[in-house]
Design a protein around this motif. Structure first.
Motif, PDB file in Angstrom:
ATOM      1  N   THR A 213      44.191  26.598  16.348  1.00 12.93           N
ATOM      2  CA  THR A 213      42.884  26.211  15.806  1.00 12.93           C
ATOM      3  C   THR A 213      43.031  24.465  15.691  1.00 12.93           C
ATOM      4  O   THR A 213      44.040  24.041  15.485  1.00 12.93           O
ATOM      5  N   GLN A 216      37.006  20.954  14.222  1.00 12.31           N
ATOM      6  CA  GLN A 216      35.660  20.960  15.150  1.00 12.31           C
ATOM      7  C   GLN A 216      35.395  19.329  15.620  1.00 12.31           C
ATOM      8  O   GLN A 216      34.795  19.436  16.747  1.00 12.31           O
ATOM      9  N   VAL A 219      37.446  18.584  18.919  1.00 12.53           N
ATOM     10  CA  VAL A 219      37.211  19.555  20.227  1.00 12.53           C
ATOM     11  C   VAL A 219      36.533  18.578  21.498  1.00 12.53           C
ATOM     12  O   VAL A 219      37.045  18.755  22.523  1.00 12.53           O
ATOM     13  N   ALA A 220      35.459  17.756  21.080  1.00 21.18           N
ATOM     14  CA  ALA A 220      34.847  16.933  22.189  1.00 21.18           C
ATOM     15  C   ALA A 220      35.778  15.822  22.719  1.00 21.18           C
ATOM     16  O   ALA A 220      35.610  15.579  23.970  1.00 21.18           O
ATOM     17  N   THR A 248      41.223  27.782  27.105  1.00 19.74           N
ATOM     18  CA  THR A 248      40.222  28.146  26.990  1.00 19.74           C
ATOM     19  C   THR A 248      39.607  27.730  25.379  1.00 19.74           C
ATOM     20  O   THR A 248      40.440  28.095  24.357  1.00 19.74           O
ATOM     21  N   VAL A 249      38.229  27.081  25.316  1.00 22.52           N
ATOM     22  CA  VAL A 249      38.053  26.731  23.970  1.00 22.52           C
ATOM     23  C   VAL A 249      36.872  27.618  23.696  1.00 22.52           C
ATOM     24  O   VAL A 249      35.915  27.753  24.397  1.00 22.52           O
ATOM     25  N   LEU A 250      37.107  28.444  22.547  1.00 25.51           N
ATOM     26  CA  LEU A 250      36.012  29.237  22.152  1.00 25.51           C
ATOM     27  C   LEU A 250      34.521  28.596  21.826  1.00 25.51           C
ATOM     28  O   LEU A 250      34.810  27.524  21.086  1.00 25.51           O
ATOM     29  N   PRO A 251      33.653  28.969  22.122  1.00 29.04           N
ATOM     30  CA  PRO A 251      32.306  28.331  21.856  1.00 29.04           C
ATOM     31  C   PRO A 251      31.812  28.731  20.342  1.00 29.04           C
ATOM     32  O   PRO A 251      30.543  28.613  20.294  1.00 29.04           O
ATOM     33  N   VAL A 252      32.476  28.938  19.580  1.00 27.54           N
ATOM     34  CA  VAL A 252      32.094  29.251  18.170  1.00 27.54           C
ATOM     35  C   VAL A 252      33.110  28.488  17.120  1.00 27.54           C
ATOM     36  O   VAL A 252      34.196  28.143  17.591  1.00 27.54           O
ATOM     37  N   ALA A 253      32.509  28.135  15.931  1.00 33.99           N
ATOM     38  CA  ALA A 253      33.258  27.471  15.160  1.00 33.99           C
ATOM     39  C   ALA A 253      33.561  28.357  13.710  1.00 33.99           C
ATOM     40  O   ALA A 253      32.507  28.889  13.374  1.00 33.99           O
ATOM     41  N   VAL A 260      37.710  25.174  15.342  1.00 34.44           N
ATOM     42  CA  VAL A 260      37.532  25.938  16.828  1.00 34.44           C
ATOM     43  C   VAL A 260      38.804  26.352  17.215  1.00 34.44           C
ATOM     44  O   VAL A 260      40.098  25.814  17.196  1.00 34.44           O
TER      45      VAL A 260
END
Length: 369
Positions: A213, A216, A219-220, A248-253, A260
């Motif tokens: 993890t 958030q 992540v960008a 792989t970055v999961l699309p939820v926080a 994330v």
């Protein structure tokens, strides 16, 4: 001024403590000889992306919790924790005597229904012949046809019910869904298995991943397409480092922690790893604030073993122009692999001693500011 003096006193006391520790246990009559050569390393400067380590855990991509759809006593449990199983291998068997008797009863009912159907079919054929010869009325023919259709429907119902009972008898034997390893068996021989109760856990050791993890907000700034190196501190030295196959970055926080989740696939040839093992993921981030400013500050790194700590102080031995090691306090950052990031206290190109104890034996005439 007072803060600087207090810090200088703390560093001086640290130097005295290190020297006393280095000479502890040596007889007074046998002076310590300084080593002729002192292993050193150059402070490395890197102006690339910022490297940050994140804690992770090994997970199985394919992991199944085996449960049953029926209830019954466990009469066979041929596997245990740690066993490797093949696809379709029996894992557990329950008492199915009552179910087998029900299956036999359903089979007998099917035979009776088929016999009644045959009799109704023959009677219907006879009634059609008599009707064609005008010996019976249309009502009698319709009655015979109705009895034939009723017998046919009853036979079909009995066959379907027998198939359902026969299928249910297969629920009393649990087989491995794929080739894997048994990781958990929370039941024992003789226990009562109930629908939905976990009986066994199986995972595929050839399909593993690491989950970590990150905040958030960061992540960008992940460097796209980076080759992520993962460290497993609990593994032998030859197997400690592995390069992840895919990030792989999961699309939820997470709403509670504002983090994330990252998933990193491991190569199929990764041996010795098991779900639940600790992992340290080294990630590269772009520093957006420095990029917007148009400048990029270099980051400094030294080997981890060159840094020693006493309480809250971190220090290294830096070689001066005469080759003499001087104690210098540093501000240590994150550990990236085998290197320690130094936020302040050293400059790029300086040389530091790899063995602080050996550097202390050489002798210190002063403490660097």
């Amino acid at each position: 001024m007072q803060v600087r003096s207090a810090r200088l006193i703390a560093v001086l006391l640290l130097a005295v403590f290190v020297n006393l520790s280095a000479y502890a246990g040596a007889p007074d009559t046998m002076p310590v000889t300084a080593p002729k050569t002192l292993a050193v390393a150059t402070v490395r400067s890197s102006s690339g992306a910022q490297l940050t380590s994140a804690d992770g855990v090994v997970e199985a991509v394919r992991q199944s919790v085996i449960a049953t759809q029926v209830s019954g006593a466990i009469v066979a449990l041929p596997v245990k924790v740690g066993d490797s199983v093949k696809a379709g291998q029996m894992l557990l068997r329950m008492d199915a005597r009552a179910a087998n008797q029900e299956a036999k009863a359903s089979s007998a009912q099917v035979e009776a229904a088929r016999a009644a159907l045959i009799l109704a079919a023959k009677d219907y054929e006879r009634q059609k012949l008599l009707f064609n010869q005008q010996y019976i009325s249309a009502a009698q023919l319709e009655r015979a046809e109705s009895q034939f259709k009723s017998a046919s429907a009853l036979a079909n119902a009995q066959i379907a019910q027998a198939s359902a009972v026969q299928t249910q008898t297969g629920f009393y034997v649990l087989n491995a869904p794929y080739a894997g390893v048994v990781s958990e068996v929370p039941v024992m021989l003789g226990d009562m298995a109930m629908p939905g109760r976990p009986l066994m856990t199986v995972y595929d050791p050839a399909s593993l991943r690491v989950t970590a993890t990150v905040p958030q907000a960061r992540v960008a700034n992940l460097v796209p397409g980076q080759a992520v190196r993962i460290e497993f501190p609990g593994m032998p030295e030859a197997q400690r480092w592995i390069t992840a196959g895919k990030l792989t970055v999961l699309p939820v926080a997470d709403a509670a922690t504002h983090t994330v989740q990252l998933r990193l696939d491991l190569p199929a040839a990764s041996s010795g790893l098991t779900p639940g093992m600790f992992a340290r993921v080294n990630l590269a981030f772009n520093d957006s604030s420095k990029a917007n400013a148009g400048t990029e500050m270099a980051r400094l790194y030294v080997p981890v073993k060159a840094v020693f700590r006493r309480a809250e102080l971190s220090a290294v031995y830096v070689l001066n122009a005469q080759g003499q090691p001087l104690l210098r306090q540093v501000n240590a950052g994150a550990v990236i692999g085998t290197e320690q990031e130094i936020l302040s206290g050293v400059s790029s190109g300086e040389q530091v001693a790899l063995d602080p104890v050996a550097a202390a034996k050489v002798g210190i005439t002063g403490v660097a500011k």
